[in-house]
Write a protein that holds these residues in place. Structure first.
Motif, mmCIF file in Angstrom:
data_model
loop_
_atom_site.group_PDB
_atom_site.id
_atom_site.type_symbol
_atom_site.label_atom_id
_atom_site.label_comp_id
_atom_site.label_asym_id
_atom_site.label_seq_id
_atom_site.Cartn_x
_atom_site.Cartn_y
_atom_site.Cartn_z
ATOM 1 N N THR A 117 0.817 -1.224 0.000
ATOM 2 C CA THR A 117 0.000 0.000 0.000
ATOM 3 C C THR A 117 0.853 1.278 0.000
ATOM 4 N N TYR A 118 2.117 1.121 -0.224
ATOM 5 C CA TYR A 118 3.065 2.248 -0.298
ATOM 6 C C TYR A 118 2.506 3.424 -1.127
ATOM 7 N N PRO A 119 1.916 3.147 -2.313
ATOM 8 C CA PRO A 119 1.446 4.288 -3.129
ATOM 9 C C PRO A 119 0.324 5.083 -2.463
ATOM 10 N N ILE A 120 -0.447 4.448 -1.560
ATOM 11 C CA ILE A 120 -1.533 5.194 -0.893
ATOM 12 C C ILE A 120 -0.927 6.212 0.074
ATOM 13 N N LEU A 121 0.114 5.796 0.780
ATOM 14 C CA LEU A 121 0.792 6.725 1.690
ATOM 15 C C LEU A 121 1.418 7.866 0.896
ATOM 16 N N GLN A 122 1.959 7.537 -0.266
ATOM 17 C CA GLN A 122 2.544 8.590 -1.103
ATOM 18 C C GLN A 122 1.457 9.576 -1.563
#
Ligand code: ADP
Ligand code: TRP
Length: 326
Positions: A128-133
């Protein structure tokens, strides 16, 4: 000149010592943009947790990234510099976004697959890295994000998530645009592959002189003899030189001439590169010494940066909370 963007945000993971690739591809652009725009530049320490398992190393390199940003020339009077963990509203927004994020949007993200293939743990955080970004960007209401090419998909996901949220809950987020580092290209490392912390092929412009010279002398070159004419474009030494001095700089064009003329060995080109780096980063190297000796100043920069970012983030999180019914 007409201003198209007003607020810019970008971040970098504190996953190791910054190098010439980071400088040419990202940081130099931040330094140029700081005079024109309202800027938020942060250390993506939460993102780094997707790969870090060493608390002390993370603490150290988070701090070092800030010191190096300042040493390279980011001016804290113009740029808000902060650590991701000092603005916790960002993670709250990440949760709100994750609740509108279709799972397939993450499934198609290539960076997850690439990183797992490289040996990173296949964790939910990495997935889910891209959601945090997206939350980093949307929480300060940024108009534009300067990035490297590898981040384009993350920007598309950010825009998709903003749109999705707006579609369900009404207009809360504006859709940020992005800008690729113009002309920077990919700076090669000492082995000729892309310069990257994960390949161990980087050049750290802050190395002590002797070590810096030794690293540069290790750059891999072909076996063309001293007398022969050489193709500058095919040589890693020249490519790095050009990335730092600029391809149109007279020093770069003169070096290219000497390659083509023959009679110059790669050792001489390396010496030229060494001298260029010392000259180009002379002020940065000196500033860094001062910053290393003044932790109180760095703390103050981070407090100010977090306060400024926190103000924006609090507003956006409040709007998002209200929109979803909290
Ligand atoms: P690394 O590959 O060393 O881990 P990052 O992925 O953390 O570097 O990159 C941080 C920023 O620096 C990104 O904007 C990226 O595009 C830029 N960057 C990294 N390596 C290079 C390179 N070799 N050439 C140009 N830009 C680079
Ligand atoms: N993913 C980016 C990288 O690896 C770092 C990053 C995290 C970032 N959040 C961001 C970049 C927000 C721009 C905007 O380089």
């Amino acid at each position: 000149m007409k201003r198209i963007f007003s607020r810019i945000l970008s971040g970098i993971q504190p996953s190791g010592q910054l190098h010439l690739g980071n400088y040419a591809g990202a940081i130099r652009q931040f330094i140029e943009l700081q005079h024109e725009y309202e800027m938020y530049i942060f250390v993506a320490s939460y993102h780094a947790l997707t790969s870090s398992r060493d608390p002390e190393a993370l603490r150290q390199s988070s701090r070092q990234v800030v010191i190096d940003y300042l040493a390279f020339g980011l001016d804290p009077k113009k740029v808000n510099i902060y650590l991701q963990q000092d603005v916790p509203g960002v993670t709250e927004l990440a949760w709100l976004l994750s609740c509108v994020c279709p799972k397939h949007l993450m499934d198609k993200a290539t960076s997850y697959k690439d990183k797992v293939a490289k040996g990173l743990n296949a964790t939910v955080g990495l997935y889910t890295y891209p959601i945090l970004q997206a939350a980093d960007i949307l929480s300060v209401n940024a108009d534009m994000v300067p990035i490297g090419e590898d981040q384009v998909q993350h920007m598309e996901i950010t825009r998709d998530l903003a749109q999705k949220f707006n579609h369900i809950y009404g207009e809360v987020f504006k859709l940020p645009s992005y800008r690729l580092q113009e002309g920077a290209g990919v700076v090669p490392g000492i082995d000729g592959r892309k310069m990257s912390k994960s390949y161990g092929n980087t050049i750290d412009p802050f190395l002590p002189e002797k070590k810096l010279r030794k690293t540069i002398m290790k750059i891999v070159t072909d076996s063309t003899s001293v007398e022969d004419s050489k193709d500058p474009a095919a040589c890693t030494v020249y490519q790095i030189f050009s990335a730092i001095a600029g391809s149109q700089d007279p020093r770069t064009t003169a070096l290219a001439e000497r390659y083509r003329a023959g009679g110059m060995g790669y050792g001489q080109a390396k010496q030229d590169l060494f001298e260029l780096i010392l000259e180009h980063f002379a002020d940065a190297r000196e500033r860094r010494e001062g910053l290393m000796a003044d932790p109180g100043y760095v703390d103050q920069v981070l407090r100010d940066g977090a306060a400024a970012a926190g103000k924006q983030v609090a507003q956006m999180v409040q709007r998002a909370r209200e929109a979803v019914g909290l």
